[in-house]
Write an enzyme that holds these catalytic residues in place. Structure first.
Site, short mmCIF file in Angstrom:
data_model
loop_
_atom_site.label_atom_id
_atom_site.label_comp_id
_atom_site.label_asym_id
_atom_site.label_seq_id
_atom_site.Cartn_x
_atom_site.Cartn_y
_atom_site.Cartn_z
N HIS A 178 -24.88 31.47 -53.21
CA HIS A 178 -25.46 30.69 -52.12
C HIS A 178 -26.71 31.39 -51.60
CE1 HIS A 178 -22.05 27.88 -51.29
NE2 HIS A 178 -21.37 28.83 -51.90
N GLY B 160 -22.71 22.46 -57.00
CA GLY B 160 -23.82 21.75 -57.64
C GLY B 160 -24.20 22.40 -58.96
N CYS C 66 -23.85 26.28 -56.00
CA CYS C 66 -22.43 26.57 -56.17
C CYS C 66 -21.71 25.42 -56.88
CB CYS C 66 -21.80 26.94 -54.83
SG CYS C 66 -20.31 27.92 -55.05
N SER D 8 -19.86 21.47 -24.97
CA SER D 8 -20.18 22.34 -26.09
C SER D 8 -21.47 21.85 -26.74
CB SER D 8 -19.03 22.37 -27.09
OG SER D 8 -18.82 21.09 -27.61
N GLY E 88 -19.46 22.37 -52.48
CA GLY E 88 -18.33 21.54 -52.06
C GLY E 88 -17.03 21.96 -52.72
N ASP F 231 -12.24 26.32 -20.73
CA ASP F 231 -11.28 26.14 -21.83
C ASP F 231 -10.15 27.16 -21.69
OD1 ASP F 231 -13.11 24.39 -22.89
OD2 ASP F 231 -13.79 25.71 -24.50
N ILE F 232 -8.92 26.70 -21.87
CA ILE F 232 -7.79 27.62 -21.74
C ILE F 232 -7.91 28.76 -22.75
CG2 ILE F 232 -5.28 27.83 -22.15
CD1 ILE F 232 -4.92 25.17 -20.79
N GLY G 168 -26.02 29.24 -29.27
CA GLY G 168 -26.36 30.05 -30.45
C GLY G 168 -27.86 30.29 -30.53
N GLU H 17 -29.03 30.38 -49.97
CA GLU H 17 -29.47 29.90 -48.65
C GLU H 17 -29.12 30.87 -47.53
OE1 GLU H 17 -27.15 28.51 -50.53
OE2 GLU H 17 -25.43 27.80 -49.38
#
Ligand code: GLN
Length: 539
Positions: A514, A390, A388, A19, A361, A154-155, A24, A516
């Site tokens: 957020h 912060g 947030c 992985s 957080g 992967d299963i 991506g 960002e």
């Protein structure tokens, strides 16, 4: 224009060997190669885990939870897609095993399959195929890129690969393309590029019934012709269908490096798309703005999940977008704020930085250290940005150290605090389940005229994405404002504070939202841009 095409084309991206092989970024890069030729693209990330969405997963292990406009809590790859392709996705662009089974089981209970034995094939695979088609339809894009999370073999990924195998039969060879990305390691001892693991993962694909059309070798260096030949022979794809995703200075360079190898042309030809010219000039100029600057601005990233940089990838990217626009390089140091709790004099290390960010957080650990970092930024006039949690902790710091409200806190951290400056959103009080129940997604924010935040955005009405359960308690608004903390952004009903700032400080901004998540290369998020511009002045 999408009119030339009668139906959508589908590109499936799988990964082999291990992985984190860069699927991506690869998916985003293929999208970019198509976009640059004038085709519209959209994306779908398939995550084979059983969670319904990423919202309940630990960002320290899984990486950031990316929030979409419509409040989806999704895999961080959606952030890469949005930033590379400058598109807005919705929650349907992240499909998980949990969603597929929830839907099939719901149908079974309703009686939709009455009389039948409900099975992985065809019921689960049919559901997967119909989800893929509905994403294509909703997007209206010329090409839908579908990234399969995990590694072939992967299963939990197998029902998805089986669905994809069937999908080609139904949609036709000319409308579907399989791109397999696999690691080609270089041995330290002999410096040889080794293709065997890649060959094995292609064999694993074939065992499932899928022959890749394109193989991308993830390798530190460009591929040796001999290695490329081997991958072509054993992987059973033409020599011209083997590409290398090698290390680049900046991830935004990758689509250009792949196109130079002929990948864009190969993909469009293979899908029967009319051959349009690629115009890279704007994107190249953008990439240069990231690579060229030499002046370093040092940023202290204060938080808790700081061992895995992916925990805050959208914030990291928003900083780099801002730095490129300002014309500097941002150097980020990840600081566990528990350090400031164990050793109070450690806070002085913050003098080495030009700017301080307190990260989002949850929960109590490290909060006292974060509050100390905020105090340091406020008192020493260091540029500060609080996102947030912060933002919430900045209000707590002000209440404690300026208003003198000892023990002020968030009820999330201390339910018995004498001064609950941060408290649960009223609509959260009756909520008992954890999945998808925060205040999520895009909400309009009103910015007060003349504030720093207003100037940065250049607007009085903006939209930002949210993910929180707590807010600044209205009982403390007046006292905080009277003591000099300015509330520069509000929800439309003016019942919650969205931005705060300190007018007497060079740059001290907190955001409940957020920002960002909406930052893009070339179009950095305004509060991040303001923060980096202010920090650069000290560098
Ligand atoms: N824990 C805080 C809340 O739920 C902040 C969340 C965050 O930082 N995303 O409101």
């Amino acid at each position: 224009m999408s009119l030339v095409l009668l139906m959508a084309k589908f590109i499936f991206i799988t990964g082999g060997v291990l992985s984190s092989v860069g699927k991506g970024i690869m998916t985003s890069s293929i999208g970019k190669m198509l976009q640059i030729r004038g085709y519209s693209v959209s994306t779908l990330k398939i995550d084979p885990y059983v969670n319904v969405d990423a919202g309940t997963m630990n960002p320290y292990i899984h990486g950031e939870v990316f929030v979409t406009e419509d409040g989806g809590e999704t895999d961080l790859d959606l952030g890469h897609y949005e930033r590379f392709l400058d598109i807005n996705l919705t929650k349907i662009s992240n499909l998980t095993t949990g969603q597929v089974y929830a839907s099939v089981i719901g149908k079974e209970r309703r009686g939709d399959y009455l009389g039948q034995c409900v099975q992985i094939i065809p019921h689960i695979t049919d559901e997967i195929k119909s989800r893929i088609r509905s994403v294509a339809k909703a997007s209206g894009a010329d090409v839908l890129l579908i990234e399969l999370g995990g590694t072939v073999g992967d299963i939990e990924g197998q029902p998805f690969l089986e669905a994809v195998r069937q999908f080609r039969l139904e949609e036709g060879f000319e409308n579907t393309l399989f791109v397999h990305v696999a690691l080609v390691p270089i041995l330290d001892s002999t410096k040889e590029q080794k293709s065997k693991p890649c060959q094995h993962s292609v064999q694993e694909m074939r065992r499932i019934g899928i022959q890749p059309d394109i193989i991308v070798a993830r390798c530190r260096d460009p591929l040796e012709p001999e290695v490329k030949k081997k991958i072509s022979l054993f992987g059973s794809v033409p020599y011209g269908a083997v590409f290398a995703s090698y290390d680049v200075e900046h991830i935004y360079q990758l689509p250009i490096r792949l196109d130079e190898q002929g990948m864009g042309e190969y993909v469009t030809k293979r899908l029967g798309l009319d051959g349009r010219a690629a115009s890279w000039s704007a994107w190249s100029a953008l990439v240069d703005s990231f690579v060229a600057p030499t002046k370093a601005v040092k940023i202290a990233m204060c938080g808790k999940y700081t061992k895995l940089a992916d925990s805050y990838v959208s914030i990291t990217e928003a900083i780099h977008h801002s730095a490129a626009k300002v014309g500097v390089q941002a150097a980020l140091d990840w600081i566990e704020t528990t350090k400031f709790e164990e050793n109070p004099s450690a806070i002085d290390m913050l003098s080495n930085y030009h700017g301080i960010i307190v990260l989002p957080g949850f929960g109590a650990r490290g909060t006292e250290g974060k509050i100390n970092a905020i105090k340091y930024a406020r008192v020493n006039k260091k540029p500060f940005l609080g996102i947030c949690f912060g933002f919430q902790l900045a209000a707590i710091e002000y209440a404690r150290n300026v208003l003198g409200l000892d023990g002020a806190n968030s009820t999330e951290v201390n339910p018995n605090t004498p001064h609950p400056v941060i408290d649960l959103l009223p609509e959260q009080r009756s909520i008992g389940t954890m999945g998808g129940t925060m205040r999520l997604g895009s909400y309009k924010i009103l910015l007060s005229e003349g504030t720093m935040t207003n100037k940065l955005y250049g607007a009085t009405e903006i939209f930002e994405r949210h993910r929180h359960r707590y807010e600044i308690n209205p009982d403390y608004w007046q006292r905080l404002q009277d003591a000099g903390l300015a509330f520069s952004g509000w929800s439309t009903d003016r019942r919650r504070v969205e931005f705060l700032e300190l007018p007497s400080h060079p740059y001290f901004v907190g955001s409940q939202a957020h920002p960002e998540f909406k930052s893009r290369p070339g179009k950095p998020s305004p509060p991040f841009y303001g923060f980096i511009a202010a920090s650069a002045k000290l560098a």
